[in-house]
Design a protein around this motif. Structure first.
Motif, PDB file in Angstrom:
ATOM      1  N   SER A 119       0.797  -1.230   0.000  1.00  0.00           N
ATOM      2  CA  SER A 119       0.000   0.000   0.000  1.00  0.00           C
ATOM      3  C   SER A 119       0.832   1.284   0.000  1.00  0.00           C
ATOM      4  O   SER A 119       0.314   2.366   0.295  1.00  0.00           O
ATOM      5  N   TYR A 120       2.123   1.190  -0.321  1.00  0.00           N
ATOM      6  CA  TYR A 120       2.922   2.403  -0.483  1.00  0.00           C
ATOM      7  C   TYR A 120       2.578   3.046  -1.828  1.00  0.00           C
ATOM      8  O   TYR A 120       2.304   2.351  -2.817  1.00  0.00           O
ATOM      9  N   ALA A 144       3.215  10.500   0.613  1.00  0.00           N
ATOM     10  CA  ALA A 144       2.754  10.243   1.974  1.00  0.00           C
ATOM     11  C   ALA A 144       1.421   9.506   1.943  1.00  0.00           C
ATOM     12  O   ALA A 144       0.586   9.747   1.063  1.00  0.00           O
ATOM     13  N   GLY A 145       1.212   8.617   2.905  1.00  0.00           N
ATOM     14  CA  GLY A 145      -0.046   7.892   3.007  1.00  0.00           C
ATOM     15  C   GLY A 145       0.075   6.453   2.550  1.00  0.00           C
ATOM     16  O   GLY A 145       1.151   5.991   2.149  1.00  0.00           O
ATOM     17  N   ARG A 146      -1.043   5.739   2.616  1.00  0.00           N
ATOM     18  CA  ARG A 146      -1.109   4.341   2.199  1.00  0.00           C
ATOM     19  C   ARG A 146      -2.411   4.120   1.439  1.00  0.00           C
ATOM     20  O   ARG A 146      -3.490   4.493   1.910  1.00  0.00           O
ATOM     21  N   LEU A 147      -2.318   3.519   0.254  1.00  0.00           N
ATOM     22  CA  LEU A 147      -3.494   3.234  -0.564  1.00  0.00           C
ATOM     23  C   LEU A 147      -3.341   1.870  -1.214  1.00  0.00           C
ATOM     24  O   LEU A 147      -2.231   1.417  -1.479  1.00  0.00           O
ATOM     25  N   ASN A 161      -7.963   3.071   0.476  1.00  0.00           N
ATOM     26  CA  ASN A 161      -6.976   2.364   1.289  1.00  0.00           C
ATOM     27  C   ASN A 161      -7.447   0.962   1.672  1.00  0.00           C
ATOM     28  O   ASN A 161      -8.520   0.513   1.251  1.00  0.00           O
ATOM     29  N   PHE A 167     -10.169   8.726  -0.499  1.00  0.00           N
ATOM     30  CA  PHE A 167      -9.454   9.983  -0.312  1.00  0.00           C
ATOM     31  C   PHE A 167      -9.287  10.717  -1.644  1.00  0.00           C
ATOM     32  O   PHE A 167      -9.227  10.103  -2.704  1.00  0.00           O
ATOM     33  N   THR A 169      -6.903  13.995  -3.474  1.00  0.00           N
ATOM     34  CA  THR A 169      -5.770  14.911  -3.398  1.00  0.00           C
ATOM     35  C   THR A 169      -5.468  15.453  -4.796  1.00  0.00           C
ATOM     36  O   THR A 169      -6.019  14.980  -5.786  1.00  0.00           O
ATOM     37  N   TRP A 181      -4.291  15.030   1.852  1.00  0.00           N
ATOM     38  CA  TRP A 181      -5.397  14.095   1.644  1.00  0.00           C
ATOM     39  C   TRP A 181      -6.685  14.625   2.266  1.00  0.00           C
ATOM     40  O   TRP A 181      -6.697  15.061   3.417  1.00  0.00           O
ATOM     41  N   HIS A 183     -10.348  13.241   3.302  1.00  0.00           N
ATOM     42  CA  HIS A 183     -11.131  12.014   3.483  1.00  0.00           C
ATOM     43  C   HIS A 183     -12.549  12.232   2.957  1.00  0.00           C
ATOM     44  O   HIS A 183     -13.218  13.191   3.321  1.00  0.00           O
TER      45      HIS A 183
END
Length: 257
Positions: A119-120, A144-147, A161, A167, A169, A181, A183
């Motif tokens: 999820s990177y 940045a973040g995880r999806l 995610n 999300f 962006t 991000w 939500h």
């Protein structure tokens, strides 16, 4: 196959509410995943073959077995069962070293984005993605973040995610910087955004939704509109007013409004 033929006849005359009229699209059965962009449509089937649609006929793309393929301003990109990344160049897919991805998207404003099995999230700058034409290693930017699924258009990017949160962006094409991000209420397994900013998601129940209220001042939209279908939906893509769907059983549907 008789059951599939009957379904195709039914779909040929199917009208869906909320302004969408659907029919059976050109078939490459059983389809696995479909993507539309820049007036082009590509797909992968369950044999991991990639195809390109010309009028009403699917033509096999290249010699590389792919599980996911995407088309957009940066060209045609795909990933194989080992998460290796490829770009379609001069009649075949060439390996793009530097990062492995389980899903890739070429629908942004020249940049290519994707996610790993962990999820990177990664982005390849537009200046590299558009011009890439030979085997070699490139430098990807980690976001940045995880999806687990990520899709971009020139108007913004949408992701889902591992716990099915949605999300939004913006990604700057030439730097891969993100705006942060936002939500979005709801739950989905995948989200796809068209070049004009229209957004569609498919949830765990194989239901299809469209994001409403999207505008330049509110690019993340305001609500979800349920689009009822007679068959469970597995994958969605949208381009130039055409909604492309793959059902859970591998049938391709084409809708317009």
């Amino acid at each position: 196959m008789k059951a599939v033929a009957v379904l195709l006849v039914v779909l040929s005359f199917l009208t869906v509410s909320h302004g969408w009229t659907c029919k059976a699209g050109p078939q490459q059965f059983p389809a696995q995943q479909i993507d539309a962009g820049e007036g082009q449509v590509v797909l992968t089937d369950r044999d991991s073959k990639a195809y390109y649609l010309s009028e009403s006929t699917w033509f096999e793309l290249g010699s590389v077995a792919l599980k996911h393929v995407s088309v957009g301003p940066a060209g045609i990109w795909g990933v194989d069962s080992s998460d290796k990344v490829y770009k379609y160049v001069a009649g075949d897919f060439i390996l793009v070293n530097g990062q492995t991805l389980q899903q890739v998207d070429a629908g942004g404003d020249g940049q290519v984005v994707g996610v790993t099995s962990g999820s990177y999230i990664y982005c390849l700058k537009s200046s590299i993605a558009i011009n890439y034409s030979q085997v070699g290693s490139v430098s990807w930017n980690e976001l940045a973040g995880r999806l687990m699924y990520f899709s971009c258009s020139p108007l913004g990017c949408w992701g889902v995610n591992a716990v099915e949160q949605i999300f939004y962006t913006r990604v700057t094409p030439n730097t891969c910087d993100i705006s942060g991000w936002i939500h979005i209420p709801g739950a989905a397994l995948m989200a796809e955004v068209g070049t004009d900013g229209n957004v569609f998601v498919v949830n765990r129940q194989n239901q299809l939704f469209q994001r409403t209220g999207i505008s330049p001042s509110v690019p993340q939209g305001t609500d979800w509109l349920y689009i009822p279908m007679c068959l469970p939906i597995k994958h969605v893509s949208y381009d130039l007013g055409q909604l492309w769907l793959v059902t859970k059983g591998g049938i391709i549907m084409q809708c317009s409004n």
